[in-house]
Motif scaffolding. Structure first.
Motif, short mmCIF file in Angstrom:
data_model
loop_
_atom_site.label_atom_id
_atom_site.label_comp_id
_atom_site.label_asym_id
_atom_site.label_seq_id
_atom_site.Cartn_x
_atom_site.Cartn_y
_atom_site.Cartn_z
N ALA A 77 0.83 -1.22 0.00
CA ALA A 77 0.00 0.00 0.00
C ALA A 77 0.85 1.26 0.00
CB ALA A 77 -0.93 -0.02 1.22
N ASP A 78 1.94 1.24 0.76
CA ASP A 78 2.82 2.40 0.85
C ASP A 78 3.50 2.69 -0.49
OD1 ASP A 78 4.16 4.41 2.63
OD2 ASP A 78 5.92 3.31 1.96
N GLY A 97 2.10 9.19 -6.22
CA GLY A 97 2.45 10.53 -5.78
C GLY A 97 1.29 11.21 -5.07
N GLY A 98 1.12 12.50 -5.34
CA GLY A 98 0.05 13.26 -4.70
C GLY A 98 -1.32 12.69 -4.97
N TYR A 99 -1.52 12.12 -6.15
CA TYR A 99 -2.82 11.52 -6.47
C TYR A 99 -3.12 10.33 -5.56
CZ TYR A 99 -2.73 14.36 -10.71
OH TYR A 99 -2.69 15.42 -11.58
N GLY A 100 -2.07 9.66 -5.09
CA GLY A 100 -2.27 8.50 -4.22
C GLY A 100 -2.88 8.85 -2.88
N PHE A 139 -6.67 1.26 0.30
CA PHE A 139 -5.93 0.08 0.75
C PHE A 139 -5.00 0.42 1.90
CE2 PHE A 139 -6.92 -1.35 -3.65
CZ PHE A 139 -7.58 -2.52 -3.32
N TYR A 140 -4.43 1.60 1.86
CA TYR A 140 -3.52 2.03 2.93
C TYR A 140 -4.25 2.01 4.28
CZ TYR A 140 0.52 4.60 4.82
OH TYR A 140 1.64 4.97 5.52
N ARG A 141 -5.51 2.43 4.29
CA ARG A 141 -6.30 2.43 5.53
C ARG A 141 -6.81 1.04 5.88
NH1 ARG A 141 -10.79 4.53 4.63
NH2 ARG A 141 -10.65 5.26 2.49
N ASP A 142 -7.18 0.28 4.85
CA ASP A 142 -7.77 -1.04 5.08
C ASP A 142 -6.81 -2.03 5.72
OD1 ASP A 142 -10.23 -0.30 4.02
OD2 ASP A 142 -9.86 -1.19 2.05
N TRP A 143 -5.56 -1.96 5.34
CA TRP A 143 -4.68 -3.08 5.62
C TRP A 143 -3.95 -3.03 6.95
CZ3 TRP A 143 -2.52 -3.69 -0.03
CH2 TRP A 143 -3.50 -4.34 -0.78
N LYS A 144 -4.09 -1.98 7.71
CA LYS A 144 -3.49 -1.99 9.05
C LYS A 144 -4.08 -3.11 9.90
CE LYS A 144 -1.03 -0.86 12.53
NZ LYS A 144 0.37 -1.33 12.55
#
Length: 383
Positions: free
Chosen positions: A335-336, A343-346, A356-361
């Protein structure tokens, strides 16, 4: 090891990926934003038999097994389905329905499994409590025998599907004064029984389409015939027996999401032009993609191996603990790197990599933390 599944089961996996791409992917962003579980989508899944992949055919299921079901959830994740919906789907099948099939008597199976396999009823499992998380054996929810009923009192926390479930497998302390895993019993509690409710739905950072909540049992009356398995074996029997299934199959949709993510990154990198050429032509970007691919292939082999071992009745507690101890970090790396490539759009919610960055913790916490699983694996390595 042979990771092949039958042509019939492969057809189910293929149909799920097509369904997810057509019906689930378009809903992913809005379900996350609203924090809603889509009941119309669930009903469609039920009509197609997807809600009963693990159940036996005599109960209306597909009897897909651990490997086939892991592949099916992977396929849905690879198609871009919302990870929250997939978590609720997997939890319904693995930690609720499967426990009833494995531990229930004939009457219990006939009563509950057809409704669960069809999706008419949604299942959950209630083990965790406000003060019993990693130390799951310290549950205090009580079950007191009174005539031909058990009276349940206590609170369960962080229950996946809790706010929407029709039936829940509850682990409660049936022997007053007992400590640890001993003296606990599993019960099948359904919506017809008085004295229990979901007090609140939790507002989570990720996996927002998967309803998670607190369940309160206030003199809940459960008939003795709804004891699941043996009295006194709630933790040692029912709860512990499903750990390998949970840590394998519930990871299937995470693996699929990683595959979806890398495909999105490759597509974006080919189209994004900086310094006069696509960023995919830069070695730095290529290495990021390669690192993501290496994690995906490693996790796929680990999960497929575990599922194969489960299907062949081979012990795999060490294997599932080792995988669970590193899986969350692999997912968060995926995710990272995806956000870094975008970039900024991510960082913008219109792009799925942010979600996905929030989901996968969760993968480093739920189903046993990475730290606890390292402890479990260490016991096998140092014995």
């Amino acid at each position: 090891m042979d990771f092949r599944i039958s042509e019939e089961h492969l057809a189910v996996v293929d149909s799920i990926e097509k369904f997810a791409r057509k019906e689930m992917l378009p809903l992913a962003q809005v379900l996350d934003e609203k924090g809603e579980f889509s009941m119309p989508l669930w009903r469609k899944m039920g009509e197609l038999g997807y809600t009963g992949l693990l159940a036996g055919e005599k109960y209306g299921g597909s009897n897909l097994g651990a490997l086939g079901t892991t592949m099916a959830l992977e396929a849905a994740g690879r198609a871009g389905a919302d990870q929250g919906t997939l978590l609720s789907w997997a939890a319904h099948m693995v930690i609720s329905m499967l426990n009833i099939e494995h531990w229930g008597n004939d009457e219990q199976k006939q009563k509950y499994l057809p409704k669960m396999a069809s999706g008419e009823w949604i299942g959950a499992m209630a083990l965790t409590e406000p003060n019993a998380g990693s130390d799951a054996s310290s549950v205090t929810t009580s079950a007191r025998l009174q005539g031909n009923k058990y009276i349940l009192n206590g609170t369960k926390m962080f229950i996946t599907n809790g706010p929407i479930c029709d039936v829940v497998v509850v682990i409660a302390r049936s022997e007053a004064g007992s400590k640890g895993a001993s003296g606990t019993t599993a019960f099948i509690v359904d919506k017809t029984m008085p004295g229990w409710h979901s007090s609140k739905k939790l507002d989570k950072m990720g996996l927002r389409a998967s309803p998670t909540g607190e369940l309160v049992f206030d003199n809940c009356e459960v008939p003795v015939e709804n004891v699941l398995g043996e009295v006194g074996m709630g933790m040692k029997g029912v709860a512990f027996s499903g750990v390998n299934w949970e840590r394998t199959i519930l990871a299937g949709h995470f693996l699929g999401g990683m595959e979806f993510n890398i495909n999105e990154c490759i597509k974006y990198a080919k189209g994004r032009v900086q310094f006069g050429r696509p960023i995919a032509s830069f070695q730095t970007m290529q290495h990021k993609i390669v690192d993501m691919a290496a994690d995906i292939e490693a996790l796929k082999l680990l999960l497929y191996r575990q599922a194969w071992m489960i299907d062949n009745n081979m012990p795999c507690i060490k294997e599932t603990a080792l995988t669970k101890s590193i899986m969350g970090a692999m997912m968060l790396r995926n995710a990272d790197e995806a956000i870094q490539i975008f970039g900024g759009y991510g960082l913008c919610k219109e792009y799925p990599v942010e979600r996905f960055y929030r989901d996968w913790k969760l993968a480093t916490i739920g189903g046993g933390t990475a730290e606890v699983n390292r402890d479990i694996a260490a016991r096998f390595l140092f014995k």
